[in-house]
Design an enzyme around this catalytic site. Structure first.
Site, PDB file in Angstrom:
ATOM      1  N   ASP A   9       4.509   4.652 -19.877  1.00 38.04           N
ATOM      2  CA  ASP A   9       3.079   5.134 -19.747  1.00 38.04           C
ATOM      3  C   ASP A   9       3.074   6.203 -18.637  1.00 38.04           C
ATOM      4  O   ASP A   9       2.154   6.242 -17.789  1.00 38.04           O
ATOM      5  CB  ASP A   9       1.952   4.162 -19.422  1.00 38.04           C
ATOM      6  CG  ASP A   9       0.662   4.617 -19.642  1.00 38.04           C
ATOM      7  OD1 ASP A   9       0.671   5.663 -20.262  1.00 38.04           O
ATOM      8  OD2 ASP A   9      -0.253   3.925 -19.187  1.00 38.04           O
ATOM      9  N   TRP A  51       0.795  -1.117   0.188  1.00 35.19           N
ATOM     10  CA  TRP A  51      -0.116   0.092   0.067  1.00 35.19           C
ATOM     11  C   TRP A  51       0.716   1.091  -0.263  1.00 35.19           C
ATOM     12  O   TRP A  51       1.662   1.300   0.703  1.00 35.19           O
ATOM     13  CB  TRP A  51      -0.944  -0.031   1.194  1.00 35.19           C
ATOM     14  CG  TRP A  51      -1.818   1.113   1.152  1.00 35.19           C
ATOM     15  CD1 TRP A  51      -1.578   2.363   2.027  1.00 35.19           C
ATOM     16  CD2 TRP A  51      -2.947   1.351   0.572  1.00 35.19           C
ATOM     17  NE1 TRP A  51      -2.430   3.262   1.682  1.00 35.19           N
ATOM     18  CE2 TRP A  51      -3.360   3.119   1.040  1.00 35.19           C
ATOM     19  CE3 TRP A  51      -3.517   0.896  -0.347  1.00 35.19           C
ATOM     20  CZ2 TRP A  51      -4.499   3.474   0.306  1.00 35.19           C
ATOM     21  CZ3 TRP A  51      -4.992   1.302  -0.975  1.00 35.19           C
ATOM     22  CH2 TRP A  51      -5.378   2.668  -0.738  1.00 35.19           C
TER      23      TRP A  51
END
Length: 318
Positions: free
Chosen positions: A225, A120
């Protein structure tokens, strides 16, 4: 080729902060047994978070206080998650301690569901000028380090994805031929299959290889990207983080070009990059060629005004 930069419409913004929607009941959660076995703690909650329009994104909350990020989708989407996991591993191996790339903890099928589990990351809003400058410098070091001692070839060992569209790779010795065939050429074929014949596309593919080959870039590991939705500063410590890659070995300028699209990164990011590793002359003109790849991909994915923007850019390039 034009020197001024066009303005492009932005795709939907995504984040990794917890959403306000209801979570999944743990008693009926397909991940609960896997979490207990692999992460060695009961799954307390699975909360939806922002994560783009392709997969479902979740915060996994464990009973021992740990949190993880998970993407899930149908089993058919597993190759996309596997490609993302492979890209994250490659980037993580090329970074140093001042640039965070989450290393995949699991990627596979769980109860018939495609799942990617990552650490996380608590993302910050905004950030100081120094933090963004350090981010740019960290990316420059990643590019330089990844190019050192590598053969002069461009591409990747396997195909991956740019959004949900295929990103064709393999290896080429010349950058111009690789970018014309495996990037713009593939997107123009996808456009043609949709009935979109872009004026001047064939001429551009014929002219491009020689012009880009004269640039002769180092084959760096690129994120592939790198728009602002796929990178952020962390809250504590305020380190830069990269995620959601579409990696390959190419001209490092493709990352810098994408970072300027769709609103772009703060100016300090580019100043920090340039102080660490300056770009060679002609980068503004090359940027438009690299922009075209992502404009065509967005047109093939979303349609609408992206077709007009892609055609206008081809006209300008010719």
């Amino acid at each position: 080729m034009p020197a001024s930069a066009p303005t492009f419409a932005a795709p939907p913004v995504k984040s990794r902060h917890a959403g306000s929607g209801d979570g999944v009941a743990v008693a009926h959660d397909s991940l609960a047994a896997w979490v207990q076995q692999v992460l060695q703690a009961p799954l307390l909650a699975r909360q939806p978070v922002g994560g783009g329009c392709i997969h479902h994104a979740w915060q996994l909350q464990l009973a021992d206080g740990r949190r993880f990020f998970a993407k899930t989708n149908g089993a058919a989407a597993l190759p996309m998650l596997q490609a993302e996991a492979a890209g994250l591993k490659a980037l993580a191996a090329a970074t140093d301690a001042d640039l965070v790339v989450p290393r995949p903890l699991h990627c596979g099928l769980v109860e018939g569901e495609a799942v990617l589990v990552l650490p996380w990351l608590t993302l910050a809003h905004g950030g100081t000028s120094q933090a963004w400058s350090d981010f740019g410098a960290g990316l420059a070091r990643l590019h330089r380090r990844s190019a050192a001692g590598q053969p002069q070839r461009f591409g990747w060992s396997h195909d991956n994805f740019i959004g949900t569209n295929p990103q064709r790779n393999g290896w080429q010795d010349r950058w111009g031929r690789f970018f014309a065939e495996r990037r713009l050429g593939v997107q123009l074929k996808l456009a043609a299959a949709k009935g979109k014949q872009l004026r001047g596309g064939k001429q551009l593919l014929a002219d491009l290889p020689g012009w880009l080959d004269a640039h002769d870039p180092d084959p760096c590991l690129v994120h592939g990207d790198l728009w602002s939705g796929n990178a952020a500063l962390l809250q504590d410590p305020p380190l830069p983080a990269l995620f959601d890659p579409a990696v390959y070995r190419g001209d490092r300028e493709v990352d810098l070009a994408m970072a300027r699209m769709f609103g772009g990164f703060p100016a300090d990011f580019f100043l920090g990059y340039g102080r660490e590793w300056q770009l060679p002359a002609g980068d503004v003109r090359r940027r438009h060629v690299y922009d075209l790849y992502h404009l065509l991909n967005h047109a093939n994915l979303f349609g609408g005004g992206y077709w007009r923007q892609a055609q206008e850019l081809i006209d300008r390039l010719l």
